[in-house]
Design a protein around this motif. Structure first.
Motif, PDB file in Angstrom:
ATOM      1  N   UNK A  12       0.576  -1.769  -0.245  1.00 14.59           N
ATOM      2  CA  UNK A  12       0.210   0.243   0.282  1.00 14.59           C
ATOM      3  C   UNK A  12       0.680   1.233   0.331  1.00 14.59           C
ATOM      4  N   UNK A  13       2.196   1.287   0.421  1.00 19.60           N
ATOM      5  CA  UNK A  13       3.254   2.413   0.901  1.00 19.60           C
ATOM      6  C   UNK A  13       3.841   2.686  -0.945  1.00 19.60           C
ATOM      7  N   UNK A  14       3.691   1.512  -0.878  1.00 20.29           N
ATOM      8  CA  UNK A  14       4.160   1.610  -2.236  1.00 20.29           C
ATOM      9  C   UNK A  14       3.531   1.913  -3.430  1.00 20.29           C
ATOM     10  N   UNK A  15       2.512   1.500  -3.271  1.00 21.91           N
ATOM     11  CA  UNK A  15       1.512   2.181  -4.443  1.00 21.91           C
ATOM     12  C   UNK A  15       0.839   3.422  -3.852  1.00 21.91           C
ATOM     13  N   UNK A  16       1.069   3.998  -3.170  1.00 18.75           N
ATOM     14  CA  UNK A  16       0.984   5.203  -2.802  1.00 18.75           C
ATOM     15  C   UNK A  16       1.899   6.257  -3.237  1.00 18.75           C
ATOM     16  N   UNK A  17       3.118   5.927  -2.991  1.00 24.22           N
ATOM     17  CA  UNK A  17       4.110   6.923  -3.358  1.00 24.22           C
ATOM     18  C   UNK A  17       4.409   6.853  -5.063  1.00 24.22           C
ATOM     19  N   UNK A  18       3.811   6.402  -5.518  1.00 28.75           N
ATOM     20  CA  UNK A  18       3.502   5.794  -7.086  1.00 28.75           C
ATOM     21  C   UNK A  18       2.468   6.936  -7.671  1.00 28.75           C
ATOM     22  N   UNK A  19       1.595   6.919  -6.974  1.00 26.92           N
ATOM     23  CA  UNK A  19       0.399   7.440  -7.342  1.00 26.92           C
ATOM     24  C   UNK A  19       0.903   9.354  -7.196  1.00 26.92           C
ATOM     25  N   UNK A  20       1.520   9.414  -5.746  1.00 29.28           N
ATOM     26  CA  UNK A  20       2.147  10.859  -5.639  1.00 29.28           C
ATOM     27  C   UNK A  20       3.186  10.938  -6.891  1.00 29.28           C
ATOM     28  N   UNK A  21       4.114  10.594  -7.074  1.00 36.91           N
ATOM     29  CA  UNK A  21       5.110  11.024  -7.789  1.00 36.91           C
ATOM     30  C   UNK A  21       4.528  10.817  -9.341  1.00 36.91           C
ATOM     31  N   UNK A  22       3.390   9.940  -9.802  1.00 32.36           N
ATOM     32  CA  UNK A  22       2.922  10.432 -10.872  1.00 32.36           C
ATOM     33  C   UNK A  22       1.824  12.133 -11.156  1.00 32.36           C
ATOM     34  N   UNK A  23       1.170  11.886  -9.849  1.00 33.09           N
ATOM     35  CA  UNK A  23       0.673  13.367  -9.733  1.00 33.09           C
ATOM     36  C   UNK A  23       1.415  14.174  -9.784  1.00 33.09           C
ATOM     37  N   UNK A  24       2.572  14.789  -8.723  1.00 27.94           N
ATOM     38  CA  UNK A  24       3.093  15.142  -8.735  1.00 27.94           C
ATOM     39  C   UNK A  24       4.195  15.694 -10.457  1.00 27.94           C
ATOM     40  N   UNK A  25       4.521  14.785 -10.843  1.00 29.65           N
ATOM     41  CA  UNK A  25       5.526  14.879 -12.121  1.00 29.65           C
ATOM     42  C   UNK A  25       3.675  14.989 -13.620  1.00 29.65           C
ATOM     43  N   UNK A  26       2.935  15.068 -12.862  1.00 28.46           N
ATOM     44  CA  UNK A  26       1.950  15.997 -13.677  1.00 28.46           C
ATOM     45  C   UNK A  26       1.222  17.079 -13.917  1.00 28.46           C
ATOM     46  N   UNK A  27       1.759  17.915 -12.439  1.00 26.72           N
ATOM     47  CA  UNK A  27       1.601  18.955 -12.101  1.00 26.72           C
ATOM     48  C   UNK A  27       2.683  19.473 -12.660  1.00 26.72           C
ATOM     49  N   UNK A  28       3.624  18.846 -12.456  1.00 30.11           N
ATOM     50  CA  UNK A  28       5.392  20.232 -12.079  1.00 30.11           C
ATOM     51  C   UNK A  28       4.873  20.338 -14.920  1.00 30.11           C
ATOM     52  N   UNK A  29       4.848  19.391 -15.506  1.00 31.26           N
ATOM     53  CA  UNK A  29       4.509  19.681 -16.620  1.00 31.26           C
ATOM     54  C   UNK A  29       3.711  20.887 -16.610  1.00 31.26           C
ATOM     55  N   UNK A  30       2.020  20.819 -16.152  1.00 27.83           N
ATOM     56  CA  UNK A  30       1.852  21.646 -15.827  1.00 27.83           C
ATOM     57  C   UNK A  30       2.096  23.234 -15.870  1.00 27.83           C
ATOM     58  N   UNK A  31       3.385  23.340 -14.654  1.00 26.73           N
ATOM     59  CA  UNK A  31       3.215  24.836 -13.600  1.00 26.73           C
ATOM     60  C   UNK A  31       4.397  24.661 -13.417  1.00 26.73           C
ATOM     61  N   UNK A  32       5.379  24.575 -14.963  1.00 27.68           N
ATOM     62  CA  UNK A  32       6.817  25.163 -15.086  1.00 27.68           C
ATOM     63  C   UNK A  32       7.467  25.913 -13.790  1.00 27.68           C
ATOM     64  N   UNK A  33       8.186  25.599 -13.583  1.00 28.62           N
ATOM     65  CA  UNK A  33       8.909  27.075 -12.667  1.00 28.62           C
ATOM     66  C   UNK A  33       9.548  27.160 -13.301  1.00 28.62           C
TER      67      UNK A  33
END
Length: 117
Positions: A12-33
């Motif tokens: 469950x922890x590994x799955x949650x970390x994967x979901x978090x990484x995917x969401x963060x990647x999606x967010x950063x692609x749409x909101x570049x620094x």
């Protein structure tokens, strides 16, 4: 029962970390620094600002101390011209206007000749 929950919490922890990484990647692609202030472009812009400030200081000093330069308004002494009478009694060569000394356009200027002696 405690061992089963512990064993199931790892996937469950590994799955949650994967979901978090995917969401963060999606967010950063749409909101570049924003661009970093430590780039070459930022350095060039700050250099231009410093040069402009230095030019203002020099121009201000030149206008205030124009009498000490010994040139008529808006002229730059030619190379070797001192404006002082030499040993033969002749004065230095006349000054040049800043436009005649400046390099036209944006091309690189000629290197200055080396002073000898």
């Amino acid at each position: 029962m405690g061992d089963i929950l512990l064993a199931l919490s790892i996937p469950v922890l590994v799955f949650a970390v994967g979901i978090y990484a995917g969401c963060e990647t999606w967010w950063r692609r749409r909101h570049p620094a924003p661009p970093s202030p430590y780039t070459h472009q930022a350095a060039r812009l700050s250099e231009r600002e410093m040069v402009a400030a230095a030019e203002e200081v020099v121009d201000g000093a030149h206008t205030r101390l124009k009498g000490l330069y010994g040139t008529s308004g808006g002229t730059i002494p030619a190379t070797g011209a001192t404006g002082v009478m030499g040993a033969s009694g002749a004065t230095g060569t006349p000054g040049l206007t800043p436009g005649a000394v400046a390099t036209p356009g944006r091309a690189r200027s000629q290197p200055a000749s080396a002073r000898r002696g």
